[in-house]
Design a protein around this motif. Structure first.
Motif, short mmCIF file in Angstrom:
data_model
loop_
_atom_site.label_atom_id
_atom_site.label_comp_id
_atom_site.label_asym_id
_atom_site.label_seq_id
_atom_site.Cartn_x
_atom_site.Cartn_y
_atom_site.Cartn_z
N TRP A 36 0.79 -1.22 0.00
CA TRP A 36 0.00 0.00 0.00
C TRP A 36 0.83 1.28 0.00
O TRP A 36 0.62 2.16 -0.80
N SER A 37 1.77 1.38 0.93
CA SER A 37 2.47 2.65 1.07
C SER A 37 3.85 2.63 0.40
O SER A 37 4.56 3.60 0.40
N SER A 38 4.23 1.47 -0.16
CA SER A 38 5.50 1.45 -0.88
C SER A 38 5.18 1.54 -2.38
O SER A 38 4.05 1.75 -2.77
N PRO A 40 3.92 0.62 -5.67
CA PRO A 40 3.01 -0.45 -6.03
C PRO A 40 3.46 -1.16 -7.31
O PRO A 40 3.56 -0.54 -8.35
N HIS A 162 -0.20 1.73 -10.77
CA HIS A 162 -0.90 2.85 -10.14
C HIS A 162 -2.33 2.45 -9.83
O HIS A 162 -2.98 1.80 -10.63
N ARG A 163 -2.76 2.87 -8.63
CA ARG A 163 -4.17 2.65 -8.25
C ARG A 163 -4.69 3.95 -7.71
O ARG A 163 -4.01 4.59 -6.91
N GLN A 164 -5.86 4.32 -8.10
CA GLN A 164 -6.36 5.61 -7.64
C GLN A 164 -7.86 5.64 -7.42
O GLN A 164 -8.65 5.25 -8.29
N LEU B 10 -7.18 10.92 -5.14
CA LEU B 10 -6.61 10.20 -4.01
C LEU B 10 -5.72 9.09 -4.54
O LEU B 10 -6.18 8.06 -4.97
N ASP B 11 -4.45 9.38 -4.51
CA ASP B 11 -3.47 8.43 -5.01
C ASP B 11 -3.26 7.34 -3.96
O ASP B 11 -2.68 7.59 -2.91
N LEU B 12 -3.74 6.16 -4.25
CA LEU B 12 -3.69 5.10 -3.25
C LEU B 12 -2.30 4.50 -3.10
O LEU B 12 -2.06 3.72 -2.21
N SER B 13 -1.39 4.86 -4.01
CA SER B 13 -0.05 4.29 -3.89
C SER B 13 0.74 5.05 -2.82
O SER B 13 1.77 4.61 -2.37
N GLY B 14 0.23 6.20 -2.43
CA GLY B 14 0.95 7.01 -1.45
C GLY B 14 0.22 7.07 -0.14
O GLY B 14 0.07 6.08 0.55
#
Lengths: 181, 156
Positions: A36-38, A40, A162-164, B10-14
């Motif tokens: 999630w926070s690294s 992707p 990328h996921r958004q 909302l960038d879910l990777s961050g």
């Protein structure tokens, strides 16, 4: 079956994923959480294994676009911000389709609504019908809130890059896709 | 909502997304005013809105039944696909007349709603429900009851 779900699901309520596919999706969700926070770079195999009917009722497998830069966009006609960003997607598809960019919309909606809207905006990329079940698919892809629009970008190598949740702005899309084409 | 979120999505990777789940963004509660009237209430958190024409109420109690809900006017919002629509922000209370209710009767009020966040995200239809008891005649209105459990039945 709840009335609203029934109305939304309609004839599009048909996600053709195999048991193996569902298990792969669950595994994908687990991987996604970890990343999630690294950076992707989850494997998109589970997503590419999905098959859904298009707005003409023909089954389409996502893996037919393997090798392209694939932008999978979960949307619905009842979602105003989704409809807005789709005009931009149409432009990108027209501009960069020849370079290997492929948008695919997965509608959390019924086929009639999708057909009408696709015609209205001159949609130039496939609109697959997922019904409410597509929400669960997007959830497995990392859309915890199950809100729309939700977009997943897959590289030519089949990695989720990328996921958004929320609209993808033009500059952002250019940056993400530009690196991959 | 953070302004940054509306500028970039909302960038879910961050960073973690800061959106609320719909049952928290659109909290539903209700109370029984008397044997003829229920009152539903949505508390819509700042930065979110509900569509007026997507509110639907059902009563799970026979032989009582809901009559036409008295939905207050909302704010006008232009939607290029659906034309002019009305939305609710903040608190909205809805009078729900019932027929066939009797004092002491227990009933379940089901509320379906659909709304969006200003950052550019919309939620699918959400179902919330409350269990109410019709108060005894002359006893005043019953207590306000918050909806639970959240989102039950969305994929039933």
């Amino acid at each position: 079956m709840l009335a609203v779900a029934k109305c939304l699901a309609g004839r599009g309520w048909r996600i053709a994923i195999t048991l193996a596919g569902i298990l792969a999706l669950a595994a994908g969700a687990y991987v996604a959480q970890g990343l999630w926070s690294s950076a992707p770079s989850a494997d998109a195999a589970a997503l590419l294994a999905v098959a859904l009917p298009d707005d003409e009722g023909r089954e389409q497998r996502l893996d037919q676009w393997r090798g392209k830069v694939l932008v999978v966009n979960f949307w619905a006609t009842w979602c105003a911000p989704c409809r807005e960003e789709m005009r931009e997607f149409i432009r990108f598809q027209r501009m960069d389709g020849v370079k290997g960019l492929q948008f695919v919309g997965i509608a959390v909606d019924q086929a009639d609504n999708v057909r009408q809207f696709a015609k209205e905006i001159d949609l130039n990329y496939p609109a697959l019908i997922g019904g409410l079940g597509a929400m669960q698919l997007s959830q497995a892809m990392g859309n915890e809130l199950m809100a729309l629009p939700f977009t997943v970008v897959v590289s030519r190598e089949g990695k989720i890059v990328h996921r958004q949740l929320g609209p993808l702005k033009e500059a952002q899309l250019e940056k993400i896709v530009g690196k991959l084409l | 909502m953070a302004p940054a979120a509306s500028a970039t999505g909302l960038d879910l990777s961050g960073a973690e997304p800061k959106l609320l789940p719909p049952e928290q963004a659109f909290r539903f509660s209700a109370r029984a005013l008397d044997s003829k009237t229920l009152e539903g209430r949505f508390d819509v958190v700042d930065g979110y809105y509900l569509y007026r024409d997507k509110l639907h109420f059902v009563l799970q109690a026979t032989p009582s039944a809901l009559e036409k809900a008295e939905l207050p006017s909302g704010q006008r919002k232009h939607d290029e696909f659906f034309g002019d629509v009305e939305i609710y922000r903040g608190a909205v209370t809805i009078k729900l007349p019932i027929a066939g209710g009797s004092p002491g009767q227990s009933l379940v009020l089901v509320a379906d709603s659909q709304g969006c966040a200003d950052v550019g995200v919309c939620y699918p239809p959400t179902r919330q429900q409350v269990r109410l008891t019709i108060p005894q005649a002359g006893a005043g209105s019953g207590p306000s009851v918050a909806a639970s459990p959240p989102r039950k039945g969305l994929f039933d």
